[in-house]
Design an enzyme around this catalytic site. Structure first.
Site, PDB file in Angstrom:
ATOM      1  N   SER A 136       4.501   0.451   6.747  1.00 40.50           N
ATOM      2  CA  SER A 136       3.523   1.421   6.273  1.00 40.50           C
ATOM      3  C   SER A 136       3.151   2.325   7.447  1.00 40.50           C
ATOM      4  O   SER A 136       2.708   1.841   8.487  1.00 40.50           O
ATOM      5  CB  SER A 136       2.295   0.673   5.742  1.00 40.50           C
ATOM      6  OG  SER A 136       1.273   1.563   5.377  1.00 40.50           O
ATOM      7  N   LYS A 162       6.799   3.470   3.906  1.00 42.04           N
ATOM      8  CA  LYS A 162       5.684   3.934   3.061  1.00 42.04           C
ATOM      9  C   LYS A 162       4.814   4.873   3.879  1.00 42.04           C
ATOM     10  O   LYS A 162       4.289   4.479   4.925  1.00 42.04           O
ATOM     11  CB  LYS A 162       4.884   2.719   2.584  1.00 42.04           C
ATOM     12  CG  LYS A 162       3.606   3.046   1.823  1.00 42.04           C
ATOM     13  CD  LYS A 162       2.965   1.789   1.256  1.00 42.04           C
ATOM     14  CE  LYS A 162       1.528   1.646   1.726  1.00 42.04           C
ATOM     15  NZ  LYS A 162       0.878   0.430   1.160  1.00 42.04           N
ATOM     16  N   LYS A 164       1.508   7.152   4.390  1.00 40.34           N
ATOM     17  CA  LYS A 164       0.152   7.396   3.918  1.00 40.34           C
ATOM     18  C   LYS A 164       0.016   8.890   3.676  1.00 40.34           C
ATOM     19  O   LYS A 164       0.438   9.701   4.528  1.00 40.34           O
ATOM     20  CB  LYS A 164      -0.849   6.920   4.971  1.00 40.34           C
ATOM     21  CG  LYS A 164      -0.906   5.395   5.088  1.00 40.34           C
ATOM     22  CD  LYS A 164      -1.521   4.782   3.838  1.00 40.34           C
ATOM     23  CE  LYS A 164      -1.774   3.291   4.023  1.00 40.34           C
ATOM     24  NZ  LYS A 164      -2.414   2.706   2.822  1.00 40.34           N
ATOM     25  N   ASP A 189       1.450   6.283  -0.299  1.00 41.60           N
ATOM     26  CA  ASP A 189       0.202   5.604  -0.686  1.00 41.60           C
ATOM     27  C   ASP A 189      -0.966   6.516  -0.327  1.00 41.60           C
ATOM     28  O   ASP A 189      -1.108   6.923   0.829  1.00 41.60           O
ATOM     29  CB  ASP A 189       0.079   4.280   0.082  1.00 41.60           C
ATOM     30  CG  ASP A 189      -1.147   3.467  -0.317  1.00 41.60           C
ATOM     31  OD1 ASP A 189      -1.909   3.904  -1.207  1.00 41.60           O
ATOM     32  OD2 ASP A 189      -1.339   2.371   0.268  1.00 41.60           O
ATOM     33  N   GLU A 215       1.709   5.164  -4.735  1.00 48.62           N
ATOM     34  CA  GLU A 215       0.699   4.100  -4.817  1.00 48.62           C
ATOM     35  C   GLU A 215      -0.717   4.679  -4.853  1.00 48.62           C
ATOM     36  O   GLU A 215      -1.081   5.504  -4.013  1.00 48.62           O
ATOM     37  CB  GLU A 215       0.870   3.192  -3.588  1.00 48.62           C
ATOM     38  CG  GLU A 215      -0.119   2.043  -3.477  1.00 48.62           C
ATOM     39  CD  GLU A 215       0.234   1.100  -2.310  1.00 48.62           C
ATOM     40  OE1 GLU A 215       1.373   1.176  -1.785  1.00 48.62           O
ATOM     41  OE2 GLU A 215      -0.629   0.293  -1.926  1.00 48.62           O
ATOM     42  N   ASP A 240      -2.879  -0.553  -6.460  1.00 45.05           N
ATOM     43  CA  ASP A 240      -3.365  -1.456  -5.419  1.00 45.05           C
ATOM     44  C   ASP A 240      -4.853  -1.716  -5.731  1.00 45.05           C
ATOM     45  O   ASP A 240      -5.192  -2.680  -6.443  1.00 45.05           O
ATOM     46  CB  ASP A 240      -3.142  -0.782  -4.042  1.00 45.05           C
ATOM     47  CG  ASP A 240      -3.694  -1.538  -2.843  1.00 45.05           C
ATOM     48  OD1 ASP A 240      -4.441  -2.508  -3.030  1.00 45.05           O
ATOM     49  OD2 ASP A 240      -3.402  -1.149  -1.688  1.00 45.05           O
ATOM     50  N   LYS A 264      -2.470  -8.131  -2.953  1.00 49.31           N
ATOM     51  CA  LYS A 264      -3.069  -8.591  -1.703  1.00 49.31           C
ATOM     52  C   LYS A 264      -3.974  -9.743  -2.096  1.00 49.31           C
ATOM     53  O   LYS A 264      -4.873  -9.568  -2.939  1.00 49.31           O
ATOM     54  CB  LYS A 264      -3.904  -7.485  -1.058  1.00 49.31           C
ATOM     55  CG  LYS A 264      -3.097  -6.288  -0.577  1.00 49.31           C
ATOM     56  CD  LYS A 264      -4.000  -5.161  -0.109  1.00 49.31           C
ATOM     57  CE  LYS A 264      -3.159  -3.962   0.333  1.00 49.31           C
ATOM     58  NZ  LYS A 264      -3.982  -2.743   0.473  1.00 49.31           N
ATOM     59  N   GLY A 292      -0.361  -5.371   2.579  1.00 51.60           N
ATOM     60  CA  GLY A 292      -0.900  -5.846   3.853  1.00 51.60           C
ATOM     61  C   GLY A 292      -2.199  -5.150   4.185  1.00 51.60           C
ATOM     62  O   GLY A 292      -2.520  -4.107   3.612  1.00 51.60           O
TER      63      GLY A 292
END
Ligand code: OSB
Ligand code: MG
Length: 387
Positions: A136, A162, A164, A189, A215, A240, A264, A292
């Site tokens: 990430s 991934k 952000k 995400d 996400e 998420d 998670k 995570g």
């Protein structure tokens, strides 16, 4: 199991580089670590996912500490026998505080697995020896800096990346990464950063740059907006923050708002709940993966064990120790293996050794509670300065 002692440490570990998301920048990670000791001297660990400030969710180090000290640890230290299941049942009467609950459940699962001479993965029914992982990547200062960062992770051996994103940091950086690395498996995400009016714009750049998964672009309760984005999309829509329990998953499935599930343990109240959510998603044909929270090696080990279960069939946000911290508090540290994988520790229990020396170096406070009701004299201040 009869728990004789509970030690609640607060640690601060410096990240190797700042991690920026749509909700803020983290330079260090402050978190709670729980160590339970049974009357026959076994020890089990749980790492609390809550961050110093309630930005990802409403929980923080302070709220988790309050729930642990006032409610959960007294229960554990008074119970004639504590099991992950009995704790889960007892804690269910308290609303919310999932990360605090998950911390205790994890330590009890570590102990239960050890008592059966199995790994945490084995205890939960997981059979994989290696789990597929990705990385990430936080928001960077410039697009070229992001492209360089991604390039470094790809040369480290990560197969999926991934990014952000947030309004103003999306089409340009995603497009630049796609142009430089035409083959990489790209996810994004947004941590709820977009207004629901952004459905068409997100769809447009995500499809143009062949993003495989988007996400949590919208608010955690904006289920209809996620369904609108998922309708006819070439990418998966992953939830998420929206999925916190069975009911929220049922509603998202019913609304067709979810085509990938991030699990998670902290967010859903523990690994047992996470397992059952992933199984439910699998029955609906929806893949799951383990997310995570920048955990230390202890939390990461627990996450890797969870990812060994069959329904977790997409690569997790589970990277090597050195992607997060210069020095992890476990031995051996996690290293990236062939095919973008981490190996599942063999156990018993979490299967990694906690370095008490490195733990003490990162210690901010420590408090020990015992079965006879005694509490160690005041909070012991760690070696590091107070913030
Ligand atoms: O949304 O997945 C998230 C880190 C902190 C809070 C929320 C998230 C994340 C990550 C990091 O994406 C994943 C990792 O631990 O590698
Ligand atoms: Mg996320």
């Amino acid at each position: 199991m009869k728990i004789a002692e509970a030690r609640l440490d607060e640690l601060e570990l410096d990240l190797v580089e700042p991690f920026e998301t749509s909700f803020g920048v983290e330079r260090t990670r402050r978190f709670l670590l729980l160590r339970l000791e049974t009357s026959d001297g076994s020890t089990g660990f749980g790492e609390c996912a809550a961050a110093l400030h309630p930005l990802y969710s409403s929980e923080s180090v302070a709220t988790a500490r309050e729930m642990l000290v006032r409610h959960f640890l007294p229960w554990v230290l008074e119970a004639p026998s504590a099991t992950p299941q009995s704790f889960r049942t007892a804690a269910a009467r308290f609303r919310g505080h999932s990360m605090a609950k998950a911390t205790v459940e994890s330590a009890l699962i570590d102990l239960s697995a050890q008592a059966e001479n199995r790994s945490v993965a084995g205890y939960l029914g997981g059979r994989r020896r290696r789990v597929k992982v990705g990385v990430s990547v936080g928001i960077q200062r410039t697009v070229p800096a992001l492209v360089r960062r991604v390039g470094q992770y790809l040369s480290d051996g990560y197969h999926r990346v991934k990014l952000k994103v947030r309004p103003g940091w999306d089409a340009d950086p995603v497009g630049a990464v796609r142009r430089e690395y035409p083959e990489v498996e790209l996810w994004v995400d947004a941590n709820q950063a977009y207004p629901t009016s952004a459905v068409d714009r997100i769809r447009s750049w995500a499809e143009r740059y062949e993003v495989a998964q988007v996400e949590q672009p919208f608010h955690e309760r904006a289920i209809r907006a996620h369904a609108a984005l998922a309708r006819g999309a070439k990418f998966r829509v992953c939830l998420d923050e929206s999925i916190v329990d069975d009911a929220s998953l049922e509603d998202a499935l019913g609304a067709r708002a979810i085509t990938s599930l991030n699990v998670k343990a902290g967010r859903v109240g523990g690994m047992l709940a996470g397992r059952s959510l992933a199984r439910r998603a699998a029955r609906a044909g929806i893949p799951a993966w383990v997310g995570g929270m920048l955990e230390s090696g202890i939390g990461r080990a627990l996450n890797v064990h969870l990812a060994a279960l069959k329904p977790f069939n997409l690569p997790g946000d589970l990277s090597a120790s050195r992607r997060y911290y210069a020095e992890d508090i476990i031995d051996p540290p996690f290293e990236l293996g062939p095919g973008s994988t981490l190996s599942v520790p063999k156990g018993p229990g979490i299967g990694v050794t906690v370095s008490e020396r490195r733990l003490r170096r990162s210690l901010r406070t420590s408090r020990t509670f015992r079965r006879n009701g005694s509490v160690s004299a005041g909070d012991r201040i760690g070696l590091r300065r107070s913030a």
